[in-house]
Design an enzyme around this catalytic site. Sequence first.
Site, PDB file in Angstrom:
ATOM      1  NE  ARG A  46      80.272 -31.920  61.715  1.00  0.00           N
ATOM      2  CZ  ARG A  46      79.567 -32.900  62.268  1.00  0.00           C
ATOM      3  NH1 ARG A  46      80.146 -33.715  63.144  1.00  0.00           N
ATOM      4  NH2 ARG A  46      78.307 -33.077  61.964  1.00  0.00           N
ATOM      5  CG  HIS A  50      78.472 -27.399  62.695  1.00  0.00           C
ATOM      6  ND1 HIS A  50      77.534 -28.366  62.978  1.00  0.00           N
ATOM      7  CD2 HIS A  50      79.115 -27.841  61.578  1.00  0.00           C
ATOM      8  CE1 HIS A  50      77.604 -29.345  62.082  1.00  0.00           C
ATOM      9  NE2 HIS A  50      78.561 -29.044  61.237  1.00  0.00           N
ATOM     10  CG  ASP A  58      77.139 -15.892  67.969  1.00  0.00           C
ATOM     11  OD1 ASP A  58      77.349 -17.091  67.641  1.00  0.00           O
ATOM     12  OD2 ASP A  58      76.007 -15.460  68.248  1.00  0.00           O
ATOM     13  CD  GLU A  73      73.791 -22.027  67.485  1.00  0.00           C
ATOM     14  OE1 GLU A  73      74.856 -22.473  67.010  1.00  0.00           O
ATOM     15  OE2 GLU A  73      73.605 -20.809  67.680  1.00  0.00           O
ATOM     16  CG  ASN A  79      75.298 -28.701  66.006  1.00  0.00           C
ATOM     17  OD1 ASN A  79      75.953 -28.787  64.970  1.00  0.00           O
ATOM     18  ND2 ASN A  79      74.590 -27.619  66.318  1.00  0.00           N
ATOM     19  CG  HIS A 178      83.822 -32.868  54.354  1.00  0.00           C
ATOM     20  ND1 HIS A 178      82.612 -32.962  53.686  1.00  0.00           N
ATOM     21  CD2 HIS A 178      83.571 -32.145  55.475  1.00  0.00           C
ATOM     22  CE1 HIS A 178      81.673 -32.314  54.372  1.00  0.00           C
ATOM     23  NE2 HIS A 178      82.233 -31.824  55.466  1.00  0.00           N
ATOM     24  CG  ASP A 223      90.618 -38.306  52.188  1.00  0.00           C
ATOM     25  OD1 ASP A 223      90.708 -39.349  51.505  1.00  0.00           O
ATOM     26  OD2 ASP A 223      91.298 -37.295  51.972  1.00  0.00           O
ATOM     27  CB  THR A 226      95.394 -38.462  53.450  1.00  0.00           C
ATOM     28  OG1 THR A 226      94.503 -37.540  52.790  1.00  0.00           O
ATOM     29  CG2 THR A 226      96.421 -38.965  52.445  1.00  0.00           C
TER      30      THR A 226
END
Length: 304
Positions: A46, A50, A58, A73, A79, A178, A223, A226
């Site tokens: 993730r 992001h 970068d 950020e 975040n 996800h 999920d 699993t």
Amino acid sequence: MVHSAGSPPLRFGFYTRSCPGAESIVRRIVRWAVSHNPGIGAGLIRLHFHDCFVRGCDGSVLLKSLPAGPKAERDHPANNPGLRGFNVISKAKRRIERTCPNTVSCADILAFAARDSSQILGRINYPIPAGRRDGNVSSFNEVTQNLPSPRLSADQLIQNFARKGLSADEMVTLSGAHSIGRARCSSFSDRLYNDPTLDRNYAASLRATCPVNGGSDPTVAMDPATPNRLDNRYYAELRAGRGLLTTDQTLAESPATRGYVDVNARSYGVAWAAKFGRAMVKMGSIDVLTGNQGEIRRSCSLVN
């Protein structure tokens, strides 16, 4: 996707001569971290996503806000506090700096770490082209402009990913990430009482965890089938009405994306894994800095 004219492309084996042990160092550190907490693997994938969707891949998501400067950020609500894995990247960077100072970018370390997490949690292994340079700008406001909200429709998701050069099929494939990780109740609580697309029993189990009137904000597995394995079972869950976020379930409900969900659900695991790896490589090439652009940070959380 934008790649500046005249700047060299990413390439496989970029550090073969300059720092041949770089990928091995990252892999060992990621494996240790995930063995102690499987959620870190989902966090690193993730974190890479992001990073790439804001200013390109970068490493800008790794930069900390400075006391006298604008917010970065990583302090944006999308975040913070949800993103995990910063310490893993910093640890890998410190180890690499001892062996190959001023050589391996934080952006590349993050791309390697996301790949290694995919391998550990889903046996999905794919080669990563490298040569990314680190950016020196991180903007709080650009997160809102670029990251998809968890409440977007399928058409809005298609448009959001298209701006990054990714197809609808690739968007649905990348959404398979996800199948691991966790989400806070606040990101889907609006679905729990009035969303007919949500399986009734699944909704009841979520209501038992998520408070009705705010207060605490627990997390639940993305999920239910699993939760610690990166696989295509996620798509079968969507077809059964057990997608957690609006952006998950809409993929199975919208005519624009339902076919991709069906194909991924029916695919052999190995076929979907290869498809996921290709999509991750393409995502990891979004708006990269190469050549003399940007810098190689000495510390991933601070510009030089």
